[in-house]
Design a protein around this motif. Structure first.
Motif, PDB file in Angstrom:
ATOM      1  N   VAL A   1     -21.183   9.591  12.821  1.00 38.52           N
ATOM      2  CA  VAL A   1     -21.982  10.635  11.755  1.00 38.52           C
ATOM      3  C   VAL A   1     -21.243  10.153  10.406  1.00 38.52           C
ATOM      4  CG1 VAL A   1     -22.432  12.678  10.859  1.00 38.52           C
ATOM      5  CG2 VAL A   1     -22.204  12.279  13.524  1.00 38.52           C
ATOM      6  N   VAL A   2     -22.041   9.845   9.523  1.00 38.93           N
ATOM      7  CA  VAL A   2     -22.007   9.753   8.173  1.00 38.93           C
ATOM      8  C   VAL A   2     -22.668  10.973   7.375  1.00 38.93           C
ATOM      9  CG1 VAL A   2     -22.011   8.352   5.887  1.00 38.93           C
ATOM     10  CG2 VAL A   2     -21.582   7.244   8.308  1.00 38.93           C
ATOM     11  N   PHE A   3     -21.828  11.882   6.921  1.00 43.05           N
ATOM     12  CA  PHE A   3     -22.274  13.166   6.357  1.00 43.05           C
ATOM     13  C   PHE A   3     -22.093  13.132   4.822  1.00 43.05           C
ATOM     14  CE2 PHE A   3     -22.446  17.622   5.492  1.00 43.05           C
ATOM     15  CZ  PHE A   3     -23.285  18.277   6.388  1.00 43.05           C
TER      16      PHE A   3
ATOM     17  N   GLU B   1     -22.922  -4.572   7.632  1.00 45.03           N
ATOM     18  CA  GLU B   1     -23.102  -5.017   9.017  1.00 45.03           C
ATOM     19  C   GLU B   1     -23.246  -3.691   9.837  1.00 45.03           C
ATOM     20  OE1 GLU B   1     -19.887  -7.718   9.986  1.00 45.03           O
ATOM     21  OE2 GLU B   1     -19.479  -8.281   8.202  1.00 45.03           O
ATOM     22  N   LEU B   2     -24.145  -3.901  10.679  1.00 45.91           N
ATOM     23  CA  LEU B   2     -24.346  -2.630  11.500  1.00 45.91           C
ATOM     24  C   LEU B   2     -24.355  -3.366  13.178  1.00 45.91           C
ATOM     25  CD1 LEU B   2     -27.504  -1.021  10.150  1.00 45.91           C
ATOM     26  CD2 LEU B   2     -25.207   0.122  10.218  1.00 45.91           C
ATOM     27  N   THR B   3     -23.346  -2.397  14.071  1.00 45.14           N
ATOM     28  CA  THR B   3     -23.478  -2.750  15.244  1.00 45.14           C
ATOM     29  C   THR B   3     -24.675  -1.858  16.233  1.00 45.14           C
ATOM     30  OG1 THR B   3     -21.635  -1.268  15.705  1.00 45.14           O
ATOM     31  CG2 THR B   3     -21.411  -3.511  15.067  1.00 45.14           C
ATOM     32  N   THR B   4     -24.939  -1.175  15.518  1.00 47.58           N
ATOM     33  CA  THR B   4     -26.268  -0.210  16.100  1.00 47.58           C
ATOM     34  C   THR B   4     -27.653  -0.732  15.572  1.00 47.58           C
ATOM     35  OG1 THR B   4     -26.927   1.959  16.553  1.00 47.58           O
ATOM     36  CG2 THR B   4     -25.933   1.579  14.359  1.00 47.58           C
TER      37      THR B   4
ATOM     38  N   ALA C   1     -10.391   2.380   9.979  1.00 48.25           N
ATOM     39  CA  ALA C   1     -11.739   2.069  10.732  1.00 48.25           C
ATOM     40  C   ALA C   1     -12.099   0.487  10.323  1.00 48.25           C
ATOM     41  CB  ALA C   1     -12.588   2.852  10.150  1.00 48.25           C
ATOM     42  N   THR C   2     -11.467  -0.057   9.496  1.00 45.20           N
ATOM     43  CA  THR C   2     -11.765  -1.513   9.297  1.00 45.20           C
ATOM     44  C   THR C   2     -11.143  -2.390  10.335  1.00 45.20           C
ATOM     45  OG1 THR C   2     -10.148  -1.793   7.624  1.00 45.20           O
ATOM     46  CG2 THR C   2     -12.222  -1.002   6.650  1.00 45.20           C
ATOM     47  N   GLU C   3     -10.126  -1.792  10.872  1.00 40.24           N
ATOM     48  CA  GLU C   3      -9.500  -2.641  12.000  1.00 40.24           C
ATOM     49  C   GLU C   3     -10.204  -2.589  13.020  1.00 40.24           C
ATOM     50  OE1 GLU C   3      -5.545  -1.188  11.567  1.00 40.24           O
ATOM     51  OE2 GLU C   3      -5.157  -1.717   9.578  1.00 40.24           O
ATOM     52  N   THR C   4     -11.196  -1.845  13.497  1.00 35.63           N
ATOM     53  CA  THR C   4     -11.893  -1.721  14.601  1.00 35.63           C
ATOM     54  C   THR C   4     -13.125  -2.152  14.623  1.00 35.63           C
ATOM     55  OG1 THR C   4     -12.843   0.461  14.147  1.00 35.63           O
ATOM     56  CG2 THR C   4     -10.810   0.399  15.089  1.00 35.63           C
ATOM     57  N   ASP C   5     -13.894  -2.127  15.671  1.00 31.69           N
ATOM     58  CA  ASP C   5     -15.375  -2.603  15.719  1.00 31.69           C
ATOM     59  C   ASP C   5     -16.169  -1.695  15.272  1.00 31.69           C
ATOM     60  OD1 ASP C   5     -14.703  -5.181  16.926  1.00 31.69           O
ATOM     61  OD2 ASP C   5     -14.767  -4.191  19.061  1.00 31.69           O
ATOM     62  N   ALA C   6     -16.339  -1.839  13.896  1.00 31.67           N
ATOM     63  CA  ALA C   6     -16.860  -0.339  13.189  1.00 31.67           C
ATOM     64  C   ALA C   6     -18.534  -0.392  13.464  1.00 31.67           C
ATOM     65  CB  ALA C   6     -16.907  -0.626  11.634  1.00 31.67           C
ATOM     66  N   VAL C   7     -19.078   0.593  13.563  1.00 33.87           N
ATOM     67  CA  VAL C   7     -20.301   0.718  13.768  1.00 33.87           C
ATOM     68  C   VAL C   7     -21.287   0.424  12.391  1.00 33.87           C
ATOM     69  CG1 VAL C   7     -20.527   3.295  13.133  1.00 33.87           C
ATOM     70  CG2 VAL C   7     -22.196   2.390  14.797  1.00 33.87           C
ATOM     71  N   VAL C   8     -20.666   0.715  11.378  1.00 28.65           N
ATOM     72  CA  VAL C   8     -21.228   0.326  10.090  1.00 28.65           C
ATOM     73  C   VAL C   8     -19.914  -0.373   9.222  1.00 28.65           C
ATOM     74  CG1 VAL C   8     -21.280   2.499   9.098  1.00 28.65           C
ATOM     75  CG2 VAL C   8     -22.620   0.784   8.141  1.00 28.65           C
ATOM     76  N   ARG C   9     -20.328  -1.346   8.478  1.00 35.19           N
ATOM     77  CA  ARG C   9     -18.852  -1.823   7.697  1.00 35.19           C
ATOM     78  C   ARG C   9     -19.989  -2.422   6.151  1.00 35.19           C
ATOM     79  NH1 ARG C   9     -16.722  -4.817  10.623  1.00 35.19           N
ATOM     80  NH2 ARG C   9     -14.815  -3.966  11.003  1.00 35.19           N
TER      81      ARG C   9
ATOM     82  N   ASP D   1     -16.502  -0.400  -0.407  1.00 35.76           N
ATOM     83  CA  ASP D   1     -15.913  -0.768   0.868  1.00 35.76           C
ATOM     84  C   ASP D   1     -15.705   0.289   1.760  1.00 35.76           C
ATOM     85  OD1 ASP D   1     -15.599  -3.482   0.007  1.00 35.76           O
ATOM     86  OD2 ASP D   1     -13.873  -3.037  -1.165  1.00 35.76           O
ATOM     87  N   LEU D   2     -16.430   0.293   2.897  1.00 31.39           N
ATOM     88  CA  LEU D   2     -16.310   1.581   3.689  1.00 31.39           C
ATOM     89  C   LEU D   2     -16.796   0.943   5.129  1.00 31.39           C
ATOM     90  CD1 LEU D   2     -16.078   4.854   4.195  1.00 31.39           C
ATOM     91  CD2 LEU D   2     -18.822   4.604   3.961  1.00 31.39           C
ATOM     92  N   ALA D   3     -15.966   1.473   6.304  1.00 27.46           N
ATOM     93  CA  ALA D   3     -16.109   1.328   7.581  1.00 27.46           C
ATOM     94  C   ALA D   3     -15.966   2.406   8.200  1.00 27.46           C
ATOM     95  CB  ALA D   3     -15.140   0.258   8.109  1.00 27.46           C
TER      96      ALA D   3
END
Length: 262
Positions: free
Chosen positions: A203-205, A79-82, A11-19, A41-43
């Motif tokens: 979703v982050v659950f 970082e958030l993209t939303t 997921a870190t290699e994409t445009d993450a919705v949150v990183r 570290d989480l994406a």
């Protein structure tokens, strides 16, 4: 043997919705300071369903609070993209004086959505969570499971309204089914998956239940005991559910045992 993801997931290699990068959180000051998180570290990719797993007190809720903007990291970056992550808690936290429909409509009204549009969207969301005929009922007239469905519809109203339903939206869920009986919890897990597939929301659950994490998530992220760190990640598609559940349970026991022995 289950294929495990490295700490830096795909997921870190994409445009993450949150990183989250090197996120550290310390509560208090001086000798009484408590480090809750240390170098997270989480994406999360758009539309991805990630389950955050760990023992009680490992910092799972703290992670959610910081993503939601309810708390700030002591160091590191988020970082958030939303622009509007929505949060769903253990308790439905509905306004008791409002009907189910008005509870769902509330974030839309606060966001300035016009009345006709927000009423139409509210009906769509109630239908999505299978409560199309319960919009005029107040929370005390609903079962616990129904109240959580209303809370889910309200969270979706908040998450989707700023993004026109696109997959850049983000829903944060903090053990939303933990207070429910086993049968209701099982039903709502299935409903959540159906709604997630229908909306494309990331979703982050948060959960401490390994079985729930494996059933719901595309990816399971295990945090160590306090201070919380990402110790291992699994792709749910890489192994049968029973085998993966057993492996994660074993790893979780190791994490808890090592903390107890420290």
């Amino acid at each position: 043997m289950t294929a495990t993801l490295a700490a830096t997931s795909a997921a870190t290699e994409t445009d993450a919705v949150v990183r989250m990068s090197g996120v550290r959180k310390v509560f208090g000051h001086g000798p009484r300071a408590v480090t809750a998180l240390d170098g997270i570290d989480l994406a999360v990719a758009p539309g991805e369903f990630v389950c955050l797993l760990g023992a009680s007190g490992c910092g799972k809720t703290t992670v959610l609070n910081m993503i939601a903007g309810l708390d700030r990291p002591s160091s590191g970056d988020i970082e958030l993209t939303t622009t509007r992550p929505a949060v769903m808690f253990q308790e439905a936290a509905l306004m008791p004086w409002l009907t189910a429909a008005r509870n769902v409509e509330l974030p839309l009204r606060l966001a300035g959505v016009k009345r006709t549009e927000r009423r139409a969207r509210t009906l769509e969301l109630l239908d999505l969570v299978r409560l199309g005929g319960a919009g005029d009922k107040r929370p005390h007239e609903l079962s616990g499971g129904m109240r959580q469905r209303v809370a889910l519809a309200r969270a979706l109203a908040s998450a989707l309204q700023g993004n026109n339903g696109e997959a850049s939206s983000l829903l944060l869920m903090d053990e939303p089914f933990s207070a429910l009986d086993a049968i209701t919890r099982d039903v709502l897990q299935g409903e959540l998956l159906r709604v997630w597939e229908a909306t494309g929301t990331a979703v982050v659950f948060v959960t401490h239940d390994v079985r729930e994490a494996v059933r719901l998530g595309q990816r399971v992220v295990l945090l160590s005991s306090k201070p919380g760190r990402v110790v291992q990640q699994w792709s749910v598609a890489d192994a049968p559910e029973a085998e993966l559940t057993e492996e994660i349970n074993g790893r979780l026991r190791e994490v808890i045992s090592s903390h107890a022995a420290a």
